[in-house]
Design a protein around this motif. Structure first.
Motif, mmCIF file in Angstrom:
data_model
loop_
_atom_site.group_PDB
_atom_site.id
_atom_site.type_symbol
_atom_site.label_atom_id
_atom_site.label_comp_id
_atom_site.label_asym_id
_atom_site.label_seq_id
_atom_site.Cartn_x
_atom_site.Cartn_y
_atom_site.Cartn_z
ATOM 1 N N LEU A 178 0.833 -1.197 0.000
ATOM 2 C CA LEU A 178 0.000 0.000 0.000
ATOM 3 C C LEU A 178 0.869 1.249 0.000
ATOM 4 N N CYS A 179 0.539 2.225 -0.838
ATOM 5 C CA CYS A 179 1.352 3.447 -0.998
ATOM 6 C C CYS A 179 2.721 3.077 -1.554
ATOM 7 N N THR A 180 2.747 2.458 -2.720
ATOM 8 C CA THR A 180 3.973 1.848 -3.240
ATOM 9 C C THR A 180 5.010 2.846 -3.728
ATOM 10 N N GLY A 181 4.614 4.077 -4.063
ATOM 11 C CA GLY A 181 5.590 5.062 -4.528
ATOM 12 C C GLY A 181 6.276 4.607 -5.803
ATOM 13 N N SER A 182 7.584 4.429 -5.744
ATOM 14 C CA SER A 182 8.362 3.985 -6.907
ATOM 15 C C SER A 182 8.160 2.509 -7.217
ATOM 16 N N GLY A 183 7.471 1.792 -6.327
ATOM 17 C CA GLY A 183 7.291 0.354 -6.490
ATOM 18 C C GLY A 183 8.362 -0.466 -5.792
ATOM 19 N N ALA A 184 9.200 0.186 -4.989
ATOM 20 C CA ALA A 184 10.391 -0.461 -4.433
ATOM 21 C C ALA A 184 10.084 -1.735 -3.652
ATOM 22 N N ILE A 185 9.195 -1.650 -2.663
ATOM 23 C CA ILE A 185 8.934 -2.821 -1.819
ATOM 24 C C ILE A 185 8.254 -3.922 -2.620
ATOM 25 N N THR A 191 10.656 -9.960 -6.885
ATOM 26 C CA THR A 191 11.890 -10.519 -7.441
ATOM 27 C C THR A 191 12.584 -11.488 -6.503
ATOM 28 N N GLU A 192 12.282 -11.425 -5.205
ATOM 29 C CA GLU A 192 12.978 -12.267 -4.236
ATOM 30 C C GLU A 192 12.155 -13.444 -3.734
ATOM 31 N N VAL A 193 10.861 -13.434 -3.988
ATOM 32 C CA VAL A 193 9.995 -14.551 -3.577
ATOM 33 C C VAL A 193 9.251 -15.019 -4.821
ATOM 34 N N GLU A 194 9.774 -16.052 -5.436
ATOM 35 C CA GLU A 194 9.254 -16.478 -6.739
ATOM 36 C C GLU A 194 7.790 -16.884 -6.685
ATOM 37 N N ALA A 195 7.361 -17.442 -5.559
ATOM 38 C CA ALA A 195 5.984 -17.932 -5.448
ATOM 39 C C ALA A 195 4.988 -16.833 -5.092
ATOM 40 N N ARG A 213 6.924 2.300 -14.750
ATOM 41 C CA ARG A 213 8.207 2.094 -15.432
ATOM 42 C C ARG A 213 9.039 1.043 -14.712
ATOM 43 N N ASN A 214 9.081 1.110 -13.390
ATOM 44 C CA ASN A 214 9.894 0.157 -12.635
ATOM 45 C C ASN A 214 9.304 -1.239 -12.646
ATOM 46 N N VAL A 215 7.996 -1.326 -12.509
ATOM 47 C CA VAL A 215 7.338 -2.633 -12.546
ATOM 48 C C VAL A 215 7.605 -3.328 -13.882
ATOM 49 N N ALA A 216 7.521 -2.574 -14.978
ATOM 50 C CA ALA A 216 7.735 -3.155 -16.300
ATOM 51 C C ALA A 216 9.157 -3.672 -16.478
ATOM 52 N N ALA A 217 10.100 -3.114 -15.720
ATOM 53 C CA ALA A 217 11.504 -3.506 -15.855
ATOM 54 C C ALA A 217 11.836 -4.800 -15.118
ATOM 55 N N TYR A 218 10.894 -5.293 -14.298
ATOM 56 C CA TYR A 218 11.189 -6.470 -13.482
ATOM 57 C C TYR A 218 10.108 -7.543 -13.605
ATOM 58 N N PRO A 219 10.020 -8.163 -14.782
ATOM 59 C CA PRO A 219 9.121 -9.318 -14.885
ATOM 60 C C PRO A 219 9.722 -10.516 -14.161
ATOM 61 N N SER A 220 8.853 -11.425 -13.744
ATOM 62 C CA SER A 220 9.342 -12.658 -13.121
ATOM 63 C C SER A 220 9.888 -13.577 -14.201
ATOM 64 N N SER A 222 8.625 -16.161 -15.207
ATOM 65 C CA SER A 222 7.505 -16.612 -16.038
ATOM 66 C C SER A 222 6.869 -15.466 -16.822
ATOM 67 N N GLY A 223 7.411 -14.257 -16.641
ATOM 68 C CA GLY A 223 6.917 -13.116 -17.393
ATOM 69 C C GLY A 223 5.851 -12.299 -16.697
ATOM 70 N N THR A 224 5.442 -12.698 -15.493
ATOM 71 C CA THR A 224 4.422 -11.940 -14.784
ATOM 72 C C THR A 224 5.027 -10.701 -14.139
ATOM 73 N N LEU A 225 4.171 -9.697 -13.913
ATOM 74 C CA LEU A 225 4.581 -8.449 -13.305
ATOM 75 C C LEU A 225 3.820 -8.226 -12.004
ATOM 76 N N VAL A 226 4.300 -7.310 -11.198
ATOM 77 C CA VAL A 226 3.512 -6.832 -10.064
ATOM 78 C C VAL A 226 2.208 -6.251 -10.605
ATOM 79 N N ASP A 227 1.099 -6.591 -9.955
ATOM 80 C CA ASP A 227 -0.203 -6.026 -10.338
ATOM 81 C C ASP A 227 -0.298 -4.630 -9.727
ATOM 82 N N LEU A 228 -0.052 -3.617 -10.546
ATOM 83 C CA LEU A 228 -0.018 -2.230 -10.082
ATOM 84 C C LEU A 228 -1.285 -1.502 -10.504
#
Length: 355
Positions: A178-185, A191-195, A213-220, A222-228
């Motif tokens: 919640l309140c992700t800002g740059s998407g850092a957390i 990226t650190e918990v695959e499941a 922009r940051n979310v798009a740069a870090y797909p898993s 399997s190609g999935t992204l953070v749901d932003l």
């Protein structure tokens, strides 16, 4: 400001020595020599120190590395080996002609001096380089988004540890930022918990663009992204109510009227990411806490960053909801109390408890 704009009276002793040693007809290629780059660094570090920058030498090295298209480690390596620095990286590995090297070195020096001037005016280092490191990631940042801080990495670690524990038991884990800002957390967990299935929300329009922009740069893998999503953290993800394993947040929490002491924060971080409203700065965090209670399954973990002077108030804020087990305070890497952690109990949310 470029090197040609600097008068002898305004130059540091190192810079005056450089120009005196070179003579009026010296070749600009001297700027590419490692000893000249070292002098530039010393002069820049001294200027940044005079401006009150906390880490003047490190900042000077990072700015020069940025201009040269190198990592800080590569810059240090080149200097130690006596290899040219300024202008070489921009021209590639092939041996450049003298004229090309001179022009590239002069351009790099001008750009470096300009960035040093801006940093001395206390423009954030991360705005000048366009990136901010966060755990194992390199995030795009700039005006309009809160620059992630090292202390928030400890907040992310608590969420990651819990996500890993749940994933090991069940094979999957649901996490909301919640309140992700740059998407850092969110990106760190992703990226650190695959499941992990990770969802994140940001209200501010400018910050949301950076998060996209940051979310798009870090797909898993399997190609999935953070749901932003863009929206109000107090109401986001209603479809996930009562199902989440971890809710984590670094909300705005600076009290109204308080002015951050660092010019980089006070002048450049967006106010919407700083000020938590109310005399204690916890008005926004109270809404975030109620939202966490709504989203979490019984036993789910809530982690929220706060200021080091807010530890007791943050625990009381969580307790007032009646929806969590007793909260605890965790410290950051420097030992300061910087986050409240609590597990969702089994108490139902009454209708008037909704944000």
């Amino acid at each position: 400001m470029t090197k040609d704009d600097v008068t002898p009276d305004a130059m540091s002793p190192d810079e005056q020595s450089n120009r005196a040693d070179a003579g009026p007809n010296a070749s600009p290629a001297r700027a590419a020599a490692p000893q000249d780059a070292a002098r530039l660094l010393r002069s820049a570090a001294a200027r940044l120190a005079d401006a009150g920058v906390d880490s003047p030498r490190v900042d000077a090295e990072l700015l020069l590395a940025h201009v040269c298209g190198l990592s800080r480690a590569d810059l240090t390596h080149r200097l130690l080996l006596g290899r040219p620095v300024l202008g070489v990286a921009a021209l590639g590995d092939a041996a450049p002609g003298a004229t090309a090297l001179e022009e590239s070195a002069a351009s790099a020096e001008d750009r470096f001096l300009n960035l040093v001037t801006r940093r001395a005016a206390r423009e954030p280092l991360q705005h000048l380089t366009g990136t901010a490191p966060f755990r194992h990631t390199e995030l795009a940042v700039g005006p309009g988004v809160f620059v992630p801080r090292p202390e928030t990495e400890a907040v992310a670690q608590v969420a990651i540890d819990e996500a890993r524990r749940v994933a090991a038991e069940r094979g999957s884990v649901l996490v909301v930022d919640l309140c992700t800002g740059s998407g850092a957390i969110a990106i760190a967990v992703h990226t650190e918990v695959e499941a992990a299935r990770v969802h994140a929300v940001e209200l501010d329009a400018e910050a949301f663009v950076w998060a996209q922009r940051n979310v798009a740069a870090y797909p898993s893998t399997s190609g999935t992204l953070v749901d932003l999503v863009r929206g109000d953290a107090r109401r986001a993800f209603a479809e996930l109510d009562g199902t989440c394993d971890v809710v984590v947040s670094n909300p705005p929490y600076v009290p109204t009227g308080a002015v951050p002491k660092d010019p980089e924060v006070a002048r450049h971080d967006p106010a919407v990411a700083l000020y938590g409203l109310g005399p204690d700065g916890l008005e926004v965090p109270r809404g975030v806490t109620r939202s966490a209670a709504r989203l979490l399954a019984p036993g789910g973990l809530y982690v929220m960053e706060h200021a080091e002077v807010q530890d007791a108030a943050a625990r009381a804020m969580v307790a007032e909801t009646g929806l969590f087990d007793p909260a605890t305070t965790h410290v950051d890497l420097t030992g300061r109390p910087r986050m409240v952690v609590a597990r969702r109990n089994r108490s139902p949310i009454m209708e008037d408890s909704h944000p």
